[in-house]
Write an enzyme that holds these catalytic residues in place. Structure first.
Site, PDB file in Angstrom:
ATOM      1  N   ASP A   1     -34.212  36.324 -64.461  1.00  2.26           N
ATOM      2  CA  ASP A   1     -33.255  37.337 -64.008  1.00  2.26           C
ATOM      3  C   ASP A   1     -31.875  36.707 -63.817  1.00  2.26           C
ATOM      4  OD1 ASP A   1     -31.814  39.314 -62.666  1.00  2.26           O
ATOM      5  OD2 ASP A   1     -33.561  40.031 -61.572  1.00  2.26           O
TER       6      ASP A   1
ATOM      7  N   HIS B   1     -33.694  41.287 -65.328  1.00  4.92           N
ATOM      8  CA  HIS B   1     -33.459  42.173 -64.182  1.00  4.92           C
ATOM      9  C   HIS B   1     -34.049  43.573 -64.387  1.00  4.92           C
ATOM     10  CE1 HIS B   1     -31.497  42.760 -60.354  1.00  4.92           C
ATOM     11  NE2 HIS B   1     -30.928  43.875 -60.764  1.00  4.92           N
TER      12      HIS B   1
ATOM     13  N   SER C   1     -33.137  46.705 -57.182  1.00  2.00           N
ATOM     14  CA  SER C   1     -31.846  46.018 -57.241  1.00  2.00           C
ATOM     15  C   SER C   1     -31.020  46.325 -55.986  1.00  2.00           C
ATOM     16  CB  SER C   1     -31.126  46.397 -58.542  1.00  2.00           C
ATOM     17  OG  SER C   1     -30.011  45.573 -58.771  1.00  2.00           O
TER      18      SER C   1
END
Length: 203
Positions: free
Chosen positions: A152, A183, A102
């Protein structure tokens, strides 16, 4: 930068640079390093920015909207920290593979966007495009693994496709791995990254 360094048993293996997601710490991705390459040295770094008390690697103006000026500054800061750490801990600066998730994947991608020899390779879990409209350095044959979720909500599918295209156009050798999830970081994508790493970096 706050960090953990663990010397590996095989100095020929790449040093693994671990970069956590928003709200994470330098401890979060240590289990991934064990799965990817247990013989490698590990440099796990905590982001220097706090967002509502949560560590990050650079500021953002809103969800998915990066503070570009801060991103450039923090990318330079991290790259210089890698130079210093290589000297301090005596590992090969030119033999670093990043594993980012991320926000951590975004700063790893930003190093690729800004520095020719910043990384030897990268495993990017759920990354976004760090910057658009800039010329990338020559990344000829640089191996990059991108894992993304088809559902996501934070990192849209197109972001991953755009990142793949931008890096490939700069010469990088991209392996794209898709998950039918959101995610979250899944074990299957970590296992796929480990398998990819062994093919590209096993010595």
């Amino acid at each position: 930068m706050q960090h953990i360094f663990k010397k590996g048993s095989n100095q020929n293996k790449p040093t693994l640079l671990l970069l956590h997601g928003t709200g994470g710490t330098e401890h979060d991705l240590l289990p991934l390093a064990e799965l990817v390459e247990p013989e490698s040295s590990v440099l796990s770094v905590r982001g220097n920015i706090l967002e509502n008390g949560m560590p990050r690697f650079f500021r953002r103006l809103a969800e998915g909207v990066f503070d570009e000026e801060d991103l450039i500054f923090r990318t330079k800061e991290l790259n210089e920290f890698l130079n210093e750490s290589a000297e301090k801990y005596e590992f090969d600066r030119k033999n670093i593979v990043a594993i980012g998730y991320s926000n951590g994947a975004n700063i790893a991608a930003s190093i690729l966007f800004h520095y020719t020899d910043g990384l030897k390779g990268a495993i990017l879990h759920h990354p976004m495009v760090p910057r658009r409209g800039i010329d990338l350095p020559n990344l000829k044959n640089l191996p990059v693994f991108i894992a993304a979720g088809k559902n996501d909500p934070i990192c849209p599918l197109q972001e991953s496709e755009d990142l793949k295209e931008l890096l490939a156009n700069a010469g990088a050798n991209i392996h794209m791995h898709w998950e039918n999830y959101g995610h979250q970081l899944t074990r299957t994508e970590v296992d796929a990254a480990a398998s990819w790493f062994q093919k590209n970096f096993a010595k």
